[in-house]
Design a protein around this motif. Structure first.
Motif, mmCIF file in Angstrom:
data_model
loop_
_atom_site.group_PDB
_atom_site.id
_atom_site.type_symbol
_atom_site.label_atom_id
_atom_site.label_comp_id
_atom_site.label_asym_id
_atom_site.label_seq_id
_atom_site.Cartn_x
_atom_site.Cartn_y
_atom_site.Cartn_z
ATOM 1 N N GLU A 1 0.826 -1.206 0.000
ATOM 2 C CA GLU A 1 0.000 0.000 0.000
ATOM 3 C C GLU A 1 0.862 1.258 0.000
ATOM 4 N N GLU B 1 2.358 1.665 -3.477
ATOM 5 C CA GLU B 1 1.320 2.122 -4.397
ATOM 6 C C GLU B 1 1.033 3.610 -4.189
ATOM 7 N N LEU C 1 -8.899 4.513 -10.819
ATOM 8 C CA LEU C 1 -9.288 3.431 -9.915
ATOM 9 C C LEU C 1 -10.337 2.588 -10.619
ATOM 10 N N LYS C 2 -10.053 1.297 -10.726
ATOM 11 C CA LYS C 2 -10.981 0.385 -11.383
ATOM 12 C C LYS C 2 -11.000 -0.919 -10.603
ATOM 13 N N LYS C 3 -12.165 -1.343 -10.200
ATOM 14 C CA LYS C 3 -12.330 -2.594 -9.443
ATOM 15 C C LYS C 3 -11.397 -2.642 -8.236
ATOM 16 N N GLU C 4 -11.349 -1.533 -7.491
ATOM 17 C CA GLU C 4 -10.569 -1.406 -6.263
ATOM 18 C C GLU C 4 -9.050 -1.495 -6.458
ATOM 19 N N SER C 5 -8.577 -1.319 -7.689
ATOM 20 C CA SER C 5 -7.140 -1.300 -7.968
ATOM 21 C C SER C 5 -6.789 -0.033 -8.731
ATOM 22 N N LEU C 6 -5.586 0.475 -8.502
ATOM 23 C CA LEU C 6 -5.105 1.662 -9.201
ATOM 24 C C LEU C 6 -4.337 1.263 -10.456
ATOM 25 N N TYR C 7 -4.597 1.978 -11.539
ATOM 26 C CA TYR C 7 -3.934 1.726 -12.818
ATOM 27 C C TYR C 7 -3.404 3.033 -13.389
ATOM 28 N N ARG D 1 -0.828 -1.754 -13.770
ATOM 29 C CA ARG D 1 -1.343 -1.743 -12.401
ATOM 30 C C ARG D 1 -0.264 -1.156 -11.497
ATOM 31 N N SER E 1 0.424 -1.435 -8.439
ATOM 32 C CA SER E 1 1.075 -2.368 -7.514
ATOM 33 C C SER E 1 2.206 -3.153 -8.185
#
Length: 121
Positions: free
Chosen positions: A18, A21, A56-62, A84, A86
């Motif tokens: 986290e 990210e 932010l898409k589907k709880e992930s950062l891109y 992504r 991460s």
């Protein structure tokens, strides 16, 4: 006398995923605002890229970015890719400027919640 043999060891990262990210998000937002390229390693490939949007898409950062160099070699074909956050390692600002990708459609539903993008920072 000979010097003692040096021992190399792998040290685990002290930062949580986290935290890494969050650092990537801050640096990418800065790069987009400054219209500047970034360098990173993604899937074991060193890249220089021109970030276009962070979302932010589907709880992930891109980050959508145009890769200009891979492993120090100029990309033969420029295209927009999604990364992504991460998965980004060793991210840092480049000395090179970036340009807006002409075909990016930020109104496209695939972007989810846009956090930073060209013209929006």
């Amino acid at each position: 006398m000979s010097e003692p043999r040096k021992i190399l060891s792998l040290q685990p990262s002290t930062k949580t995923p986290e935290e890494r990210e969050a650092e990537a998000l801050a640096l990418l937002t800065l790069a987009i605002g400054r219209k500047q390229c970034v360098r990173w390693t993604y899937n074991e490939v060193d890249m220089e890229a021109a970030p276009q949007a962070v979302y932010l898409k589907k709880e992930s950062l891109y980050c959508d970015a145009v890769v200009t160099h891979r492993n120090g070699v100029k990309s033969k074909e420029l295209k927009l890719g999604s990364f992504r956050l991460s998965g980004l390692k060793g991210i840092k600002l480049s000395e090179n400027g970036s340009e807006l990708w002409p075909d990016i459609q930020l109104s496209d539903g695939r972007y989810g919640v846009i956090i930073a993008a060209w013209g929006q920072t």
